[in-house]
Write a protein that holds these residues in place. Structure first.
Motif, PDB file in Angstrom:
ATOM      1  N   UNK A   1       0.785  -1.236   0.000  1.00 54.19           N
ATOM      2  CA  UNK A   1       0.000   0.000   0.000  1.00 54.19           C
ATOM      3  C   UNK A   1       0.813   1.281   0.000  1.00 54.19           C
ATOM      4  N   UNK A   2       2.121   1.182  -0.256  1.00 52.11           N
ATOM      5  CA  UNK A   2       2.956   2.391  -0.285  1.00 52.11           C
ATOM      6  C   UNK A   2       2.823   3.168  -1.586  1.00 52.11           C
ATOM      7  N   UNK A   3       2.387   2.484  -2.629  1.00 53.23           N
ATOM      8  CA  UNK A   3       2.183   3.143  -3.928  1.00 53.23           C
ATOM      9  C   UNK A   3       0.775   2.848  -4.418  1.00 53.23           C
TER      10      UNK A   3
ATOM     11  N   UNK B   1      -7.485   2.670  -0.291  1.00 55.41           N
ATOM     12  CA  UNK B   1      -7.404   2.990   1.143  1.00 55.41           C
ATOM     13  C   UNK B   1      -6.294   3.993   1.458  1.00 55.41           C
ATOM     14  N   UNK B   2      -6.568   4.812   2.455  1.00 56.18           N
ATOM     15  CA  UNK B   2      -5.583   5.804   2.900  1.00 56.18           C
ATOM     16  C   UNK B   2      -5.583   5.825   4.423  1.00 56.18           C
TER      17      UNK B   2
ATOM     18  N   UNK C   1      -5.751   2.108   6.087  1.00 55.43           N
ATOM     19  CA  UNK C   1      -4.589   1.389   5.561  1.00 55.43           C
ATOM     20  C   UNK C   1      -3.687   0.937   6.717  1.00 55.43           C
ATOM     21  N   UNK C   2      -3.526   1.810   7.714  1.00 54.94           N
ATOM     22  CA  UNK C   2      -2.686   1.476   8.881  1.00 54.94           C
ATOM     23  C   UNK C   2      -3.214   0.233   9.593  1.00 54.94           C
ATOM     24  N   UNK C   3      -4.547   0.114   9.655  1.00 59.21           N
ATOM     25  CA  UNK C   3      -5.169  -1.024  10.338  1.00 59.21           C
ATOM     26  C   UNK C   3      -4.779  -2.341   9.652  1.00 59.21           C
ATOM     27  N   UNK C   4      -4.766  -2.342   8.329  1.00 62.59           N
ATOM     28  CA  UNK C   4      -4.353  -3.540   7.570  1.00 62.59           C
ATOM     29  C   UNK C   4      -2.850  -3.763   7.761  1.00 62.59           C
TER      30      UNK C   4
ATOM     31  N   UNK D   1       2.623 -10.719  12.754  1.00 62.72           N
ATOM     32  CA  UNK D   1       1.969 -10.467  11.457  1.00 62.72           C
ATOM     33  C   UNK D   1       1.476 -11.749  10.796  1.00 62.72           C
ATOM     34  N   UNK D   2       0.486 -11.582   9.934  1.00 61.69           N
ATOM     35  CA  UNK D   2       0.006 -12.727   9.153  1.00 61.69           C
ATOM     36  C   UNK D   2       0.849 -12.917   7.894  1.00 61.69           C
TER      37      UNK D   2
END
Lengths: 114, 266
Positions: B55-57, B74-75, B79-82, B162-163
């Motif tokens: 999700x960085x790009x 998502x922003x 996005x942080x939650x994921x 992490x998963x």
């Protein structure tokens, strides 16, 4: 997650239901802080209704064990699912905790003095 | 064979930087628990692909689903939650020089959780034990080797359970023995913790040693996906050139343009 306490023959048996993870392990910690404040010496945690424990949960159990031991208390774990038991094994915590298959055996172990 | 849950799905991903197309219609599915390697030469788009998956790009077109959520649009907090469910091991280790090893590992826990210090300290000990560095908590990054730094980075990547863990060139800059140590650790962590691992690398020895499946990326496209055995036996000339490290083949190292003499003479 739900936590319930029952006294069985002088042993504090704590039933936990639900996942123990980063969101819920602080609640477990709080619950046991009360037990430890009351200086309960014989404690069993029944994990039969717990399908997942993350490392914060494992660390919380270690912290509970340390605190109980500081005044001579003992902790036994019981009814771990194979998945949860696997998590204890990976982190070598099976060597630290007394783990029983059945709750009655865990309670009985206090009587036999082990 | 039992169908495993898809944890990463990339669909028709296109990324353009100006006129340059870096990703040109990438499609990938990565299953829960597998160690999936994305390989390809420098500049083939593999790091760009990785940055899209975490999700960085944002893509020019196409979409990325991570753990069942379409993250393309998502922003911020969503996005942080994921992202709390994924771990990232960087090529450079990306440790904070001003923090001890223990503080580096505990950083995500201190930043993203309300756990007490005692609990965090126990977790740090457990994570460092998993990467073979228990007892190094109080050292500074400058006091440990490059390979140890990588392992500390790995301990930090797994701090939040992490998963999925993403590894960007995990063996880059390491001697062969330390590279083998890191490879073993990636496989061990994946198996022991049932984590999905996504590894971006061009280290062929590493690729063949750790991968359940491999995707070969070339000129912004997935040329082939397969097990190490399937990739080793690939008939695709580009794949063969890459895995054999040959100079001659479809992968061109020099830009052949007709206007060379013209440019020289003006």
């Amino acid at each position: 997650m739900q936590v319930k306490l029952e006294d069985k023959s002088g042993v504090s048996v704590v039933f936990v239901k639900g996942d123990i993870d980063i969101n819920t392990s602080p609640d477990i910690k709080k619950f046991f802080d009360e037990l430890i404040k009351d200086r309960k010496e014989k404690v069993v945690i029944n994990l039969g209704d717990v399908s997942y424990v993350d490392s914060s949960g494992l660390a919380t159990f270690v912290e509970i064990l340390k605190k109980l031991r500081s005044y001579g208390g003992k902790l036994k774990l019981t009814n771990l699912s194979s998945k949860v038991r696997g998590l204890f094994e990976i982190t070598k915590l099976t060597k630290l905790f007394d783990i029983f298959d059945e709750e009655t055996a865990a309670i009985g172990s206090f009587q036999s003095g082990s | 064979m039992e169908e495993r849950e898809t944890v990463i799905e990339v669909t028709d991903l296109v990324k353009k930087f100006g006129d340059r197309t870096v990703l040109n219609g990438v499609n990938l599915k990565i299953s829960k628990g597998e160690t999936f390697v994305i390989m390809g030469g420098s500049g083939c788009g593999k790091s760009t692909l990785l940055r899209h998956i975490i999700g960085n790009l944002k893509p020019t077109s196409g979409k990325v689903c991570l753990l069942g959520t379409d993250i393309t649009g998502l922003e911020g907090a969503q996005l942080d939650e994921i992202r709390k469910k994924i771990g990232m091991s960087f090529q450079s280790s990306a440790l904070f020089d001003s923090m001890t090893v223990g503080e580096n590992v505990s950083l995500p826990l201190r930043e993203h959780t309300v756990l007490e210090k005692n609990i965090i300290d126990i977790m740090v000990t457990m994570k460092l034990e998993l990467v073979g560095l228990r007892g190094f908590e109080d050292l500074m990054p400058s006091e440990i080797s490059g390979g140890m730094k990588k392992r500390v980075g790995l301990a930090r990547a797994i701090a939040m359970d992490p998963q999925i863990i993403f590894y960007d060139e995990p063996t880059a800059g390491l001697d062969p023995i330390m590279a083998a140590v890191i490879d073993r650790l990636i496989v061990d962590l994946s198996r022991k913790l049932s984590i999905t691992s996504v590894v971006v690398t061009h280290d062929m020895k590493s690729v063949m040693g750790i991968a359940d499946r491999i995707a070969m990326l070339h000129e912004g496209k997935v040329l082939e996906v397969g097990t190490p055995e399937e990739i080793r036996n690939s008939a695709n000339q580009t794949v063969r050139q890459f895995i054999n490290g040959s100079f001659d083949g479809p992968i061109s190292f020099f830009q052949q343009k007709d206007d060379y003499l013209e440019q020289l003479t003006g």
